[in-house]
Design a protein around this motif. Structure first.
Motif, mmCIF file in Angstrom:
data_model
loop_
_atom_site.group_PDB
_atom_site.id
_atom_site.type_symbol
_atom_site.label_atom_id
_atom_site.label_comp_id
_atom_site.label_asym_id
_atom_site.label_seq_id
_atom_site.Cartn_x
_atom_site.Cartn_y
_atom_site.Cartn_z
ATOM 1 N N ARG A 1 35.170 49.982 50.159
ATOM 2 C CA ARG A 1 36.693 50.384 50.652
ATOM 3 C C ARG A 1 37.728 49.787 49.766
ATOM 4 N N LEU A 2 37.577 48.313 49.663
ATOM 5 C CA LEU A 2 38.477 47.686 48.741
ATOM 6 C C LEU A 2 38.609 48.194 47.379
ATOM 7 N N LEU A 3 37.412 48.478 46.791
ATOM 8 C CA LEU A 3 37.208 49.173 45.453
ATOM 9 C C LEU A 3 37.869 50.505 45.091
ATOM 10 N N ILE A 4 37.624 51.106 46.141
ATOM 11 C CA ILE A 4 38.282 52.572 46.087
ATOM 12 C C ILE A 4 39.840 52.631 46.447
ATOM 13 N N GLY B 1 31.066 43.230 38.802
ATOM 14 C CA GLY B 1 29.669 43.706 38.819
ATOM 15 C C GLY B 1 29.420 44.575 40.053
ATOM 16 N N SER B 2 30.303 44.657 40.973
ATOM 17 C CA SER B 2 30.055 45.242 42.265
ATOM 18 C C SER B 2 30.349 46.887 41.811
ATOM 19 N N ILE B 3 31.293 46.924 41.012
ATOM 20 C CA ILE B 3 31.635 48.313 40.643
ATOM 21 C C ILE B 3 30.499 49.515 40.409
ATOM 22 N N PRO B 4 29.831 48.960 39.354
ATOM 23 C CA PRO B 4 28.384 49.709 38.893
ATOM 24 C C PRO B 4 27.546 49.833 40.063
#
Length: 188
Positions: free
Chosen positions: A17-20, A49-52
């Motif tokens: 959620r935070l990334l989006i 690194g959490s994005i991919p």
């Protein structure tokens, strides 16, 4: 008592959620191409690194952002014309809607990864508008698909004009005019 796997799943959902949210804000401010994983990680507070891991790549993240924003849209078929136009004014003013205007310039380039997402977004939005327009007893020569495309085009054009020159475009008056035109076509 929460289990370790339950806490892990909640942390994963929160990170996603935070990334989006961070990506949506940055894409709206800077555009898709000018936003890096590092920018998103910094704004979200989640490791780069959490994005991919969550999305595969930047295009996967873009897809998640677009799906999130579209999911927040209220289907126009749920209310009266007046309620729908009021909701439209509110959506146009929302920070999420800036994303659509910012990304459209990149989306028109045929090699852009945004091209496919915008085509999908337009298809989804036309579907929502079609569901609403289909309730009307339209005049001869006016079809649901054609009117839906015109209505969506007007909404997008007004939105872009307002984002570029908010002092020059009165959203309430403009959408009231659209409402009057739609009422004259039998859409209520």
């Amino acid at each position: 008592m929460t289990t370790t796997s339950g806490r892990r799943a909640e942390t994963t959902r929160e990170s996603r959620r935070l990334l989006i949210t961070a990506a949506a804000g940055l894409f709206a401010e800077r555009g898709y191409r000018q936003t890096t994983f590092e920018d998103i990680a910094t704004r979200s507070g989640v490791s780069r690194g959490s994005i991919p891991w969550h999305f595969g790549n930047k295009e996967g993240l873009l897809g998640a952002v677009v799906e999130h924003v579209v999911a927040e849209l209220e289907p126009p078929g749920t209310g009266t014309l007046g309620e729908t136009l009021d909701a439209l004014v509110e959506f146009t003013k929302s920070p999420s809607s800036k994303l659509f205007v910012t990304l459209i310039a990149e989306a028109v380039e045929p090699d852009s990864p945004l091209h496919k997402w915008y085509a999908d977004l337009h298809r989804a939005l036309r579907g929502q508008v079609s569901a609403w327009v289909a309730r009307a007893d339209l005049p001869d020569g006016v079809g649901v698909e054609g009117l839906s495309t015109v209505v969506l085009g007007v909404i997008m054009g007004v939105h872009q004009q307002w984002r570029i020159a908010p002092d020059a475009v009165d959203l309430d008056a403009t959408y009231a005019t659209l409402g009057a035109l739609l009422r004259s076509a039998g859409v209520t």
